[in-house]
Design an enzyme around this catalytic site. Structure first.
Site, PDB file in Angstrom:
ATOM      1  CG  HIS A  14     -29.014  27.147 -13.002  1.00  0.00           C
ATOM      2  ND1 HIS A  14     -30.272  26.717 -12.628  1.00  0.00           N
ATOM      3  CD2 HIS A  14     -29.060  27.255 -14.355  1.00  0.00           C
ATOM      4  CE1 HIS A  14     -31.017  26.556 -13.711  1.00  0.00           C
ATOM      5  NE2 HIS A  14     -30.296  26.875 -14.772  1.00  0.00           N
ATOM      6  CG  HIS A  64     -30.454  27.511 -24.384  1.00  0.00           C
ATOM      7  ND1 HIS A  64     -31.623  28.227 -24.315  1.00  0.00           N
ATOM      8  CD2 HIS A  64     -30.153  27.201 -23.100  1.00  0.00           C
ATOM      9  CE1 HIS A  64     -32.000  28.351 -23.056  1.00  0.00           C
ATOM     10  NE2 HIS A  64     -31.113  27.739 -22.296  1.00  0.00           N
TER      11      HIS A  64
END
Length: 719
Positions: free
Chosen positions: A247, A82
């Protein structure tokens, strides 16, 4: 006085041109001071000791914010992702450099919820190494160490991200005034994100994980993914690799409805929270009771281990949408095959359902993304390699060329997205050769205007945001730059062919190994033209010249990537395309910020470029002088002269005529790029310095200094 208007002129006049982003380029906000050399400090690090300290944090679970599964690795991967993932190709802004995730608005974005805790967990490491390790580097390195600690082999790591200590006010995150909103103003008529945006939702790094507008729309989600990741310069394979690789680890947290239990973000939290936010009153507010995104569950049964389980789970099961305990859309296996299959975050015997996001299932539904997923499933080593390189690109995309990279883990391979240029395999020209070449250039048929425009077109592609562009590489002669409208391709070809002839004649006549590149010759030609124009105005100046630029090949140039550098506006050349969506003066300030200019430097450059007659297509706009191609302060004299008055003469309000107040005769024409130096109070105060009776010499000196600065912006080898 009302509270609304108590502080700052921008509250009184919100439409006033904002020059604060240029003030950032002039201010010293780094508490270490101007003499601080971060690269020098970073090289003092015991790099392996740093990595060992970070790895020790990974499994040292803290009661105040316990680690999921006893391992902070997935948490730190999200933090690093992020931090870097805000980068967008349009203007090169965003990214991990500066460590801006610890500053507003990013520290308080909904997508960064609870990452404040991740950074606090790393504070002991930052505290230990102090000035030798920036937050920007530490955040990214922690992501790399996290991957390695869970069995993944990374491609490499480079340090060199100097920290910012103030928010970057130049970044346009979008038109919305509320987080997690998407307005029509964010997109063009064809559904593409408007310049310079990279995320489809305000306050989210990329897209809404539930799907467009919070609905489980797979087709729309795939479209948004491709749009958003494309604006970060990722192709389909890189996009799938990043999502699938990321993920593979960890889980998302939505133990209950965030709206019911979660407090304000850090920027709005009370003082006693000491910079932390998102306090939750649900259960313990942490561990299995954590609320972050509002979506709940892991992607697989091995959330702290690198393996193929994410890809296998996604492809081998049928997924159906459901509302999770946090009230958000997520996906579960149709027959419940993976229900109660994953370990609990605190006690492995507390089982959880494996889930998928709408954005995950969208990869399976989209035929092009699915083809990549299936190829990865059949070739795990290819998946490993693709994720390693895509991750490396993600976390280094905003750092510029490899010569800026620091540390022992910088890979030898240079990727096309790093804009490679060859090393000089010859001796560089010295003062004698510089003087000889300048004389040859000035003796050619090329004008001062042509030489200045060509040098500017080459050097001014530089963006300080991601350290891309600039004169090095002479890509002005390659696609796509040689065909950009703003560069006037026909005239550019004339200039470049003449300079090429001079280069070939010079290099062919040498009996030694001294050679000159076209990249150096383009800059040298611009310098010679400025020196000539100053001499014609009565000033003897010499612009410092540092050779060493080399000429890149077309094969070393990613055309699509470089096309992002094409300006929709260049106020220094009085160029405004039909695609420009903001006012001319705002675009001038934006480009000046990308060139790392102050307000004074922007002002003197515009005045000088007009005096040098360096406008796009030789337009008369702003050339307020009877002595074009002579470095005078005439631009400032006339833009401030009260014997004249201005009148708009175009329907769009972009062109103005300057008329004599007594006779009404039209003396000059100007654009908004020009008139702002008389209309804006701050810019007028600067213009007055150069328009004063004793101002011309200072104008010439300042222009030469600023011109030289722009010509060398990409010379990281000189730092």
């Amino acid at each position: 006085m009302t509270e609304e208007h108590k502080y700052g002129t921008s509250n009184w006049w919100p439409d006033q041109l904002n020059l604060e982003i240029l003030d950032q380029n002039a201010q010293q906000t780094d508490p270490y001071g101007e003499e601080f050399d971060y690269a020098e400090e970073f090289e003092k690090l015991d790099f392996e000791a740093v990595k060992a300290d970070i790895e020790a944090v990974m499994t040292d679970s803290q009661d105040w914010w316990p680690a999921d599964y006893g391992h902070y690795g997935p948490f730190f991967i999200r933090m690093a992702w992020h931090s870097a993932g805000t980068y967008r190709t349009f203007d090169g802004r965003g990214g991990a450099s500066g460590g801006r995730q610890r500053l507003p608005p990013l520290d308080s974005w909904p997508d960064n919820a609870n990452l404040d805790k991740a950074r606090r967990l790393l504070w002991p490491v930052k505290q230990k190494y102090g000035r030798q390790l920036s937050w920007g580097d530490l955040i990214v390195l922690a992501g790399n160490v996290a991957l390695e600690s869970m069995g993944f082999e990374t491609f490499g790591f480079a340090g060199g991200r100097e920290d910012d200590y103030t928010p970057d006010e130049a970044v346009d995150w979008g038109p919305e005034d509320e987080f997690e909103m998407t307005s029509e103003e964010r997109f063009d008529e064809d559904g593409s994100l408007k310049w310079p945006l990279g995320n489809t939702v305000m306050g989210l790094i990329y897209v809404n994980p539930e799907g467009p507008n919070g609905e489980p729309d797979l087709e729309g989600s795939a479209k948004n993914i491709r749009e958003s990741f494309g604006k970060m310069a990722m192709n389909d394979e890189e996009t799938v690799a990043l999502i699938a690789g990321g993920h593979t680890f960890g889980k998302v947290h939505g133990a209950d409805d965030p709206d019911e239990h979660v407090g304000p973000e850090p920027a709005a939290a009370p003082m006693e929270e000491q910079g932390l936010g998102w306090e939750s009153d649900f259960g313990e507010g942490k561990g299995p009771d954590t609320i972050t995104s509002g979506i709940e569950g892991p992607w697989n049964t091995t959330p702290t281990q690198w393996d193929m389980s994410y890809v296998d789970n996604l492809l081998e099961h049928e997924w159906v949408p459901e509302k999770g305990p946090g009230g958000a859309w997520q996906w579960t296996t149709k027959e419940g095959e993976l229900d109660n299959a994953a370990p609990g975050v605190r006690d492995p015997s507390d089982k959880e359902d494996v889930m998928m996001l709408t954005t995950d299932v969208a990869l399976k539904r989209d035929p092009d993304y699915r083809e990549v997923l299936e190829r990865f499933q059949e070739n795990p080593e290819e998946f490993q390699d693709a994720f390693a390189k895509a991750w490396y690109k993600l976390i280094h995309r905003d750092m510029g060329p490899p010569e800026r990279f620091l540390g022992p883990e910088v890979p030898d391979e240079v990727m096309i997205w790093q804009d490679p240029v060859p090393e000089a395999d010859y001796d560089l020209i010295g003062d004698e050769e510089v003087a000889e070449l300048e004389a040859e250039i000035l003796d050619s048929e090329l004008s001062v205007s042509q030489l200045v425009k060509t040098a500017w077109a080459s050097a001014s592609t530089y963006r300080d945001s991601d350290k891309r562009g600039g004169a090095n590489g002479a890509r002005i002669r390659l696609e796509p730059q040689k065909s950009w409208e703003v560069n006037e391709p026909a005239e550019l070809e004339t200039v470049l062919s003449t300079l090429e002839e001079i280069k070939e004649e010079f290099n062919g006549s040498r009996s030694d190994d001294v050679r000159v590149s076209l990249a150096d010759l383009v800059v040298l030609g611009g310098n010679a033209a400025v020196e000539q124009a100053a001499a014609d105005a009565g000033y003897d100046v010499e612009i410092p010249f540092e050779p060493g630029r080399t000429d890149a090949s077309q094969e070393q140039t990613d055309v699509d990537s470089f096309d992002a550098l094409k300006p929709n506006a260049d106020g220094f050349r009085n160029y405004l395309s039909d695609e420009a969506e903001r006012s001319a003066e705002e675009l001038l300030v934006d480009k000046s910020d990308l060139l790392n200019l102050t307000a004074s430097e922007m002002t003197v450059l515009v005045g000088g470029m007009r005096a040098l007659d360096a406008n796009y297509q030789n337009s008369e706009l702003g050339v307020f002088t009877d002595r074009p191609e002579t470095l005078t302060n005439d631009f400032f004299l006339n833009v401030l002269d009260m014997d004249y008055e201005w009148e708009p003469v175009s329907d769009d309000g972009e062109v103005f005529e300057l008329r004599d107040r007594e006779t009404g005769d039209v003396e000059w024409k100007g654009s908004r790029f020009d008139l702002v130096f008389g209309s804006n109070s701050r810019l007028r105060t600067i213009s007055e310095v150069y328009a004063a009776d004793d101002g011309e010499e200072k104008f010439v000196e300042d222009f030469v200094d600023t011109w030289s600065k722009v010509m060398k912006l990409d010379r990281f080898d000189l730092e």
